[in-house]
Design a protein around this motif. Structure first.
Motif, PDB file in Angstrom:
ATOM      1  N   TYR A  61       8.252   6.192   9.141  1.00 39.44           N
ATOM      2  CA  TYR A  61       9.371   7.116   8.913  1.00 39.44           C
ATOM      3  C   TYR A  61      10.285   7.183  10.130  1.00 39.44           C
ATOM      4  O   TYR A  61      11.514   7.221  10.007  1.00 39.44           O
ATOM      5  CB  TYR A  61       8.835   8.507   8.577  1.00 39.44           C
ATOM      6  N   ARG A  62       9.707   7.156  11.302  1.00 38.18           N
ATOM      7  CA  ARG A  62      10.499   7.160  12.526  1.00 38.18           C
ATOM      8  C   ARG A  62      11.358   5.892  12.622  1.00 38.18           C
ATOM      9  O   ARG A  62      12.512   5.950  13.055  1.00 38.18           O
ATOM     10  CB  ARG A  62       9.573   7.293  13.739  1.00 38.18           C
ATOM     11  N   LYS A  63      10.813   4.761  12.206  1.00 37.21           N
ATOM     12  CA  LYS A  63      11.576   3.522  12.234  1.00 37.21           C
ATOM     13  C   LYS A  63      12.767   3.585  11.282  1.00 37.21           C
ATOM     14  O   LYS A  63      13.859   3.110  11.613  1.00 37.21           O
ATOM     15  CB  LYS A  63      10.673   2.339  11.863  1.00 37.21           C
ATOM     16  N   ALA A  68       4.410  25.763   4.199  1.00 39.76           N
ATOM     17  CA  ALA A  68       4.047  24.371   4.464  1.00 39.76           C
ATOM     18  C   ALA A  68       5.280  23.498   4.603  1.00 39.76           C
ATOM     19  O   ALA A  68       5.353  22.625   5.487  1.00 39.76           O
ATOM     20  CB  ALA A  68       3.146  23.854   3.342  1.00 39.76           C
ATOM     21  N   MET A  69       6.275  23.733   3.759  1.00 37.10           N
ATOM     22  CA  MET A  69       7.501  22.948   3.841  1.00 37.10           C
ATOM     23  C   MET A  69       8.254  23.244   5.134  1.00 37.10           C
ATOM     24  O   MET A  69       8.826  22.338   5.757  1.00 37.10           O
ATOM     25  CB  MET A  69       8.380  23.251   2.629  1.00 37.10           C
ATOM     26  N   THR A  70       8.244  24.492   5.549  1.00 35.45           N
ATOM     27  CA  THR A  70       8.901  24.860   6.804  1.00 35.45           C
ATOM     28  C   THR A  70       8.239  24.176   7.990  1.00 35.45           C
ATOM     29  O   THR A  70       8.919  23.688   8.907  1.00 35.45           O
ATOM     30  CB  THR A  70       8.883  26.383   6.978  1.00 35.45           C
ATOM     31  N   ALA A  71       6.902  24.116   8.000  1.00 38.33           N
ATOM     32  CA  ALA A  71       6.193  23.444   9.096  1.00 38.33           C
ATOM     33  C   ALA A  71       6.534  21.957   9.143  1.00 38.33           C
ATOM     34  O   ALA A  71       6.699  21.377  10.224  1.00 38.33           O
ATOM     35  CB  ALA A  71       4.695  23.645   8.930  1.00 38.33           C
ATOM     36  N   ASP A  72       6.668  21.331   7.979  1.00 41.07           N
ATOM     37  CA  ASP A  72       7.032  19.908   7.952  1.00 41.07           C
ATOM     38  C   ASP A  72       8.463  19.691   8.448  1.00 41.07           C
ATOM     39  O   ASP A  72       8.744  18.679   9.102  1.00 41.07           O
ATOM     40  CB  ASP A  72       6.874  19.357   6.539  1.00 41.07           C
ATOM     41  N   MET A  73       9.358  20.638   8.152  1.00 40.15           N
ATOM     42  CA  MET A  73      10.734  20.492   8.614  1.00 40.15           C
ATOM     43  C   MET A  73      10.826  20.570  10.140  1.00 40.15           C
ATOM     44  O   MET A  73      11.688  19.946  10.756  1.00 40.15           O
ATOM     45  CB  MET A  73      11.629  21.555   7.978  1.00 40.15           C
ATOM     46  N   THR A 129       8.602  19.345  12.186  1.00 41.76           N
ATOM     47  CA  THR A 129       8.237  18.000  12.651  1.00 41.76           C
ATOM     48  C   THR A 129       9.369  17.005  12.405  1.00 41.76           C
ATOM     49  O   THR A 129       9.683  16.172  13.272  1.00 41.76           O
ATOM     50  CB  THR A 129       6.967  17.531  11.929  1.00 41.76           C
ATOM     51  N   PHE A 130      10.006  17.098  11.241  1.00 37.06           N
ATOM     52  CA  PHE A 130      11.111  16.193  10.935  1.00 37.06           C
ATOM     53  C   PHE A 130      12.265  16.369  11.919  1.00 37.06           C
ATOM     54  O   PHE A 130      12.850  15.386  12.387  1.00 37.06           O
ATOM     55  CB  PHE A 130      11.603  16.432   9.509  1.00 37.06           C
ATOM     56  N   THR A 154       0.841  -1.201   0.000  1.00 32.74           N
ATOM     57  CA  THR A 154       0.000   0.000   0.000  1.00 32.74           C
ATOM     58  C   THR A 154       0.872   1.245   0.000  1.00 32.74           C
ATOM     59  O   THR A 154       2.018   1.244   0.467  1.00 32.74           O
ATOM     60  CB  THR A 154      -0.915   0.011   1.234  1.00 32.74           C
ATOM     61  N   LYS A 155       0.275   2.322  -0.510  1.00 33.02           N
ATOM     62  CA  LYS A 155       0.931   3.627  -0.505  1.00 33.02           C
ATOM     63  C   LYS A 155       0.251   4.498   0.544  1.00 33.02           C
ATOM     64  O   LYS A 155      -0.951   4.766   0.443  1.00 33.02           O
ATOM     65  CB  LYS A 155       0.852   4.281  -1.881  1.00 33.02           C
ATOM     66  N   GLU A 156       1.012   4.897   1.521  1.00 37.03           N
ATOM     67  CA  GLU A 156       0.463   5.667   2.627  1.00 37.03           C
ATOM     68  C   GLU A 156       0.663   7.158   2.361  1.00 37.03           C
ATOM     69  O   GLU A 156       1.715   7.590   1.869  1.00 37.03           O
ATOM     70  CB  GLU A 156       1.143   5.261   3.938  1.00 37.03           C
ATOM     71  N   LYS A 157      -0.371   7.960   2.695  1.00 39.69           N
ATOM     72  CA  LYS A 157      -0.305   9.395   2.487  1.00 39.69           C
ATOM     73  C   LYS A 157       0.692  10.048   3.444  1.00 39.69           C
ATOM     74  O   LYS A 157       0.941   9.551   4.538  1.00 39.69           O
ATOM     75  CB  LYS A 157      -1.688  10.028   2.666  1.00 39.69           C
ATOM     76  N   PHE A 158       1.205  11.170   3.003  1.00 41.74           N
ATOM     77  CA  PHE A 158       2.200  11.899   3.782  1.00 41.74           C
ATOM     78  C   PHE A 158       1.594  12.422   5.076  1.00 41.74           C
ATOM     79  O   PHE A 158       0.491  12.943   5.112  1.00 41.74           O
ATOM     80  CB  PHE A 158       2.767  13.057   2.947  1.00 41.74           C
ATOM     81  N   ARG A 159       2.334  12.245   6.177  1.00 39.16           N
ATOM     82  CA  ARG A 159       2.023  12.732   7.522  1.00 39.16           C
ATOM     83  C   ARG A 159       0.843  12.003   8.167  1.00 39.16           C
ATOM     84  O   ARG A 159       0.308  12.467   9.183  1.00 39.16           O
ATOM     85  CB  ARG A 159       1.735  14.240   7.509  1.00 39.16           C
TER      86      ARG A 159
END
Length: 416
Positions: free
Chosen positions: A207-209, A237-242, A244-245, A194-199
């Motif tokens: 992703y954490r694993k 939006a990209m800054t907000a994701d960074m 979290t990363f 399956t393809k899982e949606k981002f976030r």
């Protein structure tokens, strides 16, 4: 009678011919006179022409070119006109022979130089360029960059970092490993079939694993590992994701004994917003990011490396010392503090009290008594709490006591 004769002569053919010959002669003389006058005529010059020039005399022309040959006019060499400075053009300076630029000083790396391996995406590539500039004068440290600009931890079918990193470590044999990934991971992930949606929850858990697995793989050889966080980008939006990363990177790298390097504050303003222009490592305002708001300029790469440089020097120790043969190394401060050898004796002395130094046999400092013990209250506290006013020292301008010590004032001697 006379008039009649004149009429008769005028009417005779002889008289008419005489008159015609006279008229032709007069006409011929007048034509020659007008032609000569035209040849010798000189146009008068006005007062304006006499003062400011103009209207030069023309050369006479002759019908007989063979007798009066026309002299060839000498050709004038046209000189370049010098433009005035007030017209936006400066006076041309004589050209000076171009001197060759001095060759840049290249410091050869030592044969036993310690290597730093930098892996990751395009941010890691920029970090590697900045670190090469930072350590170009350090012969004991070499920067080896192995970056893939479009790679990440999501698309393992495109580039598999867990399968590639051990090969890089075996080839380079680094002393420190630096990882910087995540700018390309904002996309759906293939989990099984399956393809899982981002976030999504499953996406974040997987992703954490993967972050933890890569960090543990880098720490397999018990090498120091630095995970450099992502910088902000122009896209909100990209800054907000960074953000979290970076939180995930910090948690997972610290679990395996690595270190997270936060570079966020170097690329935002006081309000925490993304900036294209900011301070460089010397405090000067420069362009840090490209026009796309993603890539970094040369100054931005150097600033990015600044946050990692101090940790590398701390981890590598003696290798970070600048060679004495490098030009200008004498003015640099030693960055390495070496510990004393084991066979050296360290002499420890007891602290000495100011009131009892026991250096010259005296019991107090300079023969004075021990200082008076205070009550812990300042003159202000006494004034506010109890209304006590501290007495002014004798002789001071605010000493208003009525009974003052007697002072003897000698009379001045007046000489004649």
């Amino acid at each position: 009678m006379i008039s009649k004769r004149r009429r008769q002569v005028g009417r005779t053919p002889f008289g008419i011919a005489t008159i015609c010959i006279a008229l032709v002669a007069m006409l011929t003389v007048s034509l020659f006179a007008s032609f000569a006058e035209a040849q010798e005529r000189v146009q008068r010059r006005t007062l304006f022409q006499m003062l400011f020039g103009g209207l030069t005399r023309e050369r006479p022309t002759y019908a007989d070119r063979d007798y009066y040959p026309e002299q060839p006019r000498p050709k004038r060499q046209r000189q370049p006109q010098q433009r005035q400075k007030g017209q936006g053009q400066q006076k041309q300076k004589p050209k000076v022979a171009d001197t060759p630029a001095p060759a840049p000083v290249v410091v050869e790396k030592a044969p036993d130089a310690k290597k730093v391996l930098v892996v990751g995406d395009f941010v890691a590539g920029s970090l590697g360029d900045g670190l090469k500039t930072a350590f170009e004068m350090t012969p004991g440290i070499t920067i080896e960059t192995r970056a893939n600009g479009s790679s990440g931890l999501v698309r393992e079918d495109y580039f598999n970092w867990p399968g590639t990193l051990p090969g890089y470590v075996g080839d380079v044999k680094p002393s420190v490993i630096i990882i910087s990934l995540g700018a390309n991971d904002r996309q759906q992930m293939q989990i099984g079939s399956t393809k899982e949606k981002f976030r999504s929850d499953l996406w974040t858990e997987e992703y954490r694993k993967r972050v933890n697995a890569l960090a543990a793989l880098a720490r397999k050889e018990k090498l120091p590992v630095l995970w450099v966080g992502m910088p902000p980008f122009q896209s909100a939006a990209m800054t907000a994701d960074m953000v979290t990363f970076n939180g995930i990177y910090r948690e997972e790298i610290e679990k395996v004994g690595g270190q997270f390097v936060d570079i966020w504050d170097g690329f935002v303003d006081e309000g925490g917003k993304f900036v294209l222009t900011g301070s460089d490592i010397n405090g000067q305002q420069v362009r840090l990011r490209g026009a796309d708001g993603v890539n970094l300029t040369k100054a931005g790469k150097r600033k990015l490396a600044f946050y990692v440089e101090k940790d590398i020097r701390r981890l590598l120790g003696d290798a970070a010392a600048t060679d004495k043969n490098v030009p200008g190394a004498d003015e640099l401060k030693d960055l390495v503090v070496t510990a004393p050898l084991g066979n050296e004796d360290i002499v420890k002395t007891q602290p000495i009290g100011l009131t009892d130094p026991a250096l010259d046999g005296a019991a107090s400092l300079l023969g004075s008594a021990a200082p008076d013990k205070g009550n812990g209250k300042s003159p202000r506290d006494l004034l506010v709490g109890k209304g006590d006013v501290a007495a002014a020292p004798a002789g001071r301008v605010d000493d208003f006591r009525l009974s003052k010590p007697n002072t003897v004032i000698s009379n001045p001697v007046i000489r004649n």
